[in-house]
Design a protein around this motif. Sequence first.
Motif, PDB file in Angstrom:
ATOM      1  N   ILE A  78       0.917  -1.139   0.030  1.00 22.97           N
ATOM      2  CA  ILE A  78      -0.004   0.166  -0.160  1.00 22.97           C
ATOM      3  C   ILE A  78       0.703   1.241   0.020  1.00 22.97           C
ATOM      4  N   GLY A  79       1.756   1.382   1.035  1.00 22.54           N
ATOM      5  CA  GLY A  79       2.536   2.559   1.022  1.00 22.54           C
ATOM      6  C   GLY A  79       3.480   2.659   2.311  1.00 22.54           C
ATOM      7  N   GLU A  80       4.383   3.481   2.219  1.00 20.64           N
ATOM      8  CA  GLU A  80       5.190   3.632   3.593  1.00 20.64           C
ATOM      9  C   GLU A  80       4.367   4.200   4.657  1.00 20.64           C
ATOM     10  N   ILE A  81       4.744   3.752   5.838  1.00 17.75           N
ATOM     11  CA  ILE A  81       4.242   4.129   7.221  1.00 17.75           C
ATOM     12  C   ILE A  81       5.553   4.493   8.089  1.00 17.75           C
ATOM     13  N   GLU A  82       5.125   5.190   9.014  1.00 17.66           N
ATOM     14  CA  GLU A  82       6.466   5.580  10.014  1.00 17.66           C
ATOM     15  C   GLU A  82       6.428   4.526  11.041  1.00 17.66           C
ATOM     16  N   LEU A  83       7.489   3.715  10.608  1.00 20.28           N
ATOM     17  CA  LEU A  83       7.977   2.628  11.681  1.00 20.28           C
ATOM     18  C   LEU A  83       9.583   2.810  12.190  1.00 20.28           C
ATOM     19  N   PRO A  84       9.597   2.186  13.209  1.00 15.02           N
ATOM     20  CA  PRO A  84      11.032   2.238  13.651  1.00 15.02           C
ATOM     21  C   PRO A  84      11.913   1.515  12.548  1.00 15.02           C
ATOM     22  N   GLN A  85      13.125   1.940  12.439  1.00 20.96           N
ATOM     23  CA  GLN A  85      14.010   1.611  11.284  1.00 20.96           C
ATOM     24  C   GLN A  85      14.248   0.157  11.100  1.00 20.96           C
ATOM     25  N   TRP A  86      14.458  -0.671  12.060  1.00 23.20           N
ATOM     26  CA  TRP A  86      14.336  -2.164  12.138  1.00 23.20           C
ATOM     27  C   TRP A  86      13.457  -2.765  11.643  1.00 23.20           C
ATOM     28  N   LEU A  87      12.283  -2.068  11.334  1.00 19.77           N
ATOM     29  CA  LEU A  87      11.055  -2.732  11.057  1.00 19.77           C
ATOM     30  C   LEU A  87      10.640  -2.300   9.374  1.00 19.77           C
ATOM     31  N   VAL A  88      11.403  -1.463   8.967  1.00 22.25           N
ATOM     32  CA  VAL A  88      11.240  -1.019   7.802  1.00 22.25           C
ATOM     33  C   VAL A  88      11.459  -2.281   6.566  1.00 22.25           C
ATOM     34  N   LEU A  89      10.584  -2.313   5.845  1.00 19.29           N
ATOM     35  CA  LEU A  89      10.641  -3.634   4.857  1.00 19.29           C
ATOM     36  C   LEU A  89      10.746  -2.880   3.504  1.00 19.29           C
ATOM     37  N   HIS A  90      11.634  -3.509   2.400  1.00 19.91           N
ATOM     38  CA  HIS A  90      11.638  -3.059   1.184  1.00 19.91           C
ATOM     39  C   HIS A  90      11.086  -4.257   0.212  1.00 19.91           C
ATOM     40  N   ASP A  91      11.341  -5.392   0.521  1.00 18.03           N
ATOM     41  CA  ASP A  91      10.580  -6.514  -0.214  1.00 18.03           C
ATOM     42  C   ASP A  91      10.108  -7.616   0.666  1.00 18.03           C
ATOM     43  N   LEU A  92       9.773  -8.482  -0.079  1.00 18.07           N
ATOM     44  CA  LEU A  92       9.188  -9.717   0.621  1.00 18.07           C
ATOM     45  C   LEU A  92       9.798 -10.426   1.222  1.00 18.07           C
ATOM     46  N   ASP A  93      11.258 -10.660   0.867  1.00 16.10           N
ATOM     47  CA  ASP A  93      12.116 -11.539   1.553  1.00 16.10           C
ATOM     48  C   ASP A  93      12.445 -10.874   2.964  1.00 16.10           C
ATOM     49  N   ALA A  94      12.467  -9.362   2.913  1.00 11.41           N
ATOM     50  CA  ALA A  94      12.914  -8.992   4.435  1.00 11.41           C
ATOM     51  C   ALA A  94      11.600  -9.417   5.276  1.00 11.41           C
ATOM     52  N   LYS A  98      12.085 -11.327   8.695  1.00  7.31           N
ATOM     53  CA  LYS A  98      11.503 -10.944  10.347  1.00  7.31           C
ATOM     54  C   LYS A  98      10.462 -12.100  10.604  1.00  7.31           C
ATOM     55  N   LEU A  99       9.656 -12.416   9.822  1.00  7.06           N
ATOM     56  CA  LEU A  99       8.785 -13.564  10.307  1.00  7.06           C
ATOM     57  C   LEU A  99       9.656 -14.822  10.697  1.00  7.06           C
ATOM     58  N   ALA A 100      10.575 -15.280   9.870  1.00  4.02           N
ATOM     59  CA  ALA A 100      11.372 -16.411  10.361  1.00  4.02           C
ATOM     60  C   ALA A 100      11.851 -16.140  11.714  1.00  4.02           C
ATOM     61  N   GLY A 101      12.464 -14.823  12.206  1.00  3.01           N
ATOM     62  CA  GLY A 101      12.962 -14.822  13.344  1.00  3.01           C
ATOM     63  C   GLY A 101      11.859 -14.643  14.464  1.00  3.01           C
ATOM     64  N   VAL A 102      10.744 -14.426  14.339  1.00  2.00           N
ATOM     65  CA  VAL A 102       9.750 -14.721  15.217  1.00  2.00           C
ATOM     66  C   VAL A 102       9.240 -16.160  15.574  1.00  2.00           C
ATOM     67  N   ILE A 103       9.234 -16.709  14.260  1.00  6.04           N
ATOM     68  CA  ILE A 103       9.112 -18.269  14.546  1.00  6.04           C
ATOM     69  C   ILE A 103      10.008 -19.143  15.269  1.00  6.04           C
ATOM     70  N   VAL A 104      11.290 -18.819  14.645  1.00 12.64           N
ATOM     71  CA  VAL A 104      12.355 -19.455  15.602  1.00 12.64           C
ATOM     72  C   VAL A 104      12.073 -19.228  17.108  1.00 12.64           C
ATOM     73  N   MET A 105      11.947 -18.081  17.511  1.00  7.92           N
ATOM     74  CA  MET A 105      11.564 -17.676  18.872  1.00  7.92           C
ATOM     75  C   MET A 105      10.419 -18.529  19.358  1.00  7.92           C
ATOM     76  N   VAL A 106       9.322 -18.503  18.683  1.00 10.11           N
ATOM     77  CA  VAL A 106       8.102 -19.172  19.138  1.00 10.11           C
ATOM     78  C   VAL A 106       8.609 -20.808  19.281  1.00 10.11           C
ATOM     79  N   ILE A 107       9.156 -21.190  18.560  1.00  9.40           N
ATOM     80  CA  ILE A 107       9.935 -22.730  18.505  1.00  9.40           C
ATOM     81  C   ILE A 107      10.837 -22.799  19.784  1.00  9.40           C
ATOM     82  N   ALA A 108      11.488 -21.977  20.216  1.00  9.53           N
ATOM     83  CA  ALA A 108      12.282 -22.160  21.249  1.00  9.53           C
ATOM     84  C   ALA A 108      11.729 -22.036  22.544  1.00  9.53           C
ATOM     85  N   VAL A 109      10.656 -21.071  22.685  1.00 13.24           N
ATOM     86  CA  VAL A 109       9.816 -21.088  23.765  1.00 13.24           C
ATOM     87  C   VAL A 109       8.796 -22.328  23.891  1.00 13.24           C
ATOM     88  N   THR A 110       8.316 -22.826  22.730  1.00 20.45           N
ATOM     89  CA  THR A 110       7.673 -24.092  22.762  1.00 20.45           C
ATOM     90  C   THR A 110       8.621 -25.143  23.385  1.00 20.45           C
TER      91      THR A 110
END
Length: 145
Positions: A78-94, A98-110
Amino acid sequence: MNRVISSTRYLALAGVVFGLIAALAAFVWGGLKTVLLVIKLAHGEVDGMAVSLVQVMDGFLIASGLLILALGLYELFIGEIELPQWLVLHDLDALKAKLAGVIVMVIAVTFLERLEANTDARGVLEAGIGASLVSAVLVWMAKKS
């Protein structure tokens, strides 16, 4: 015809809206789990508290992943929104990274939940190997992109 096709990017708004609804539900779920945990603590129930605390963290990690997905879809389609720099995305791979990192953390917690609750050493070992393999593949894919 070009204008019609270019406006189909707004179909991603469905993913954004439902992703935000899911994130809100997950944050509320984590909040309710936290309140129930505090009530149990107030009544002196401390058995299994470590697992319960990890489950609360897991709920908030899932909520964060859903929020990242919704914000990322909006920013990508849709368009750019004001986000922290670490969350700014420029392509689907990014976004996938990010989601892979969250999934790894969920796997670790599980895995930690299973480790705390299980006395079957072989089952814990098998779960640990499985979690490690899946996490390694996700990290490799995230680094590759």
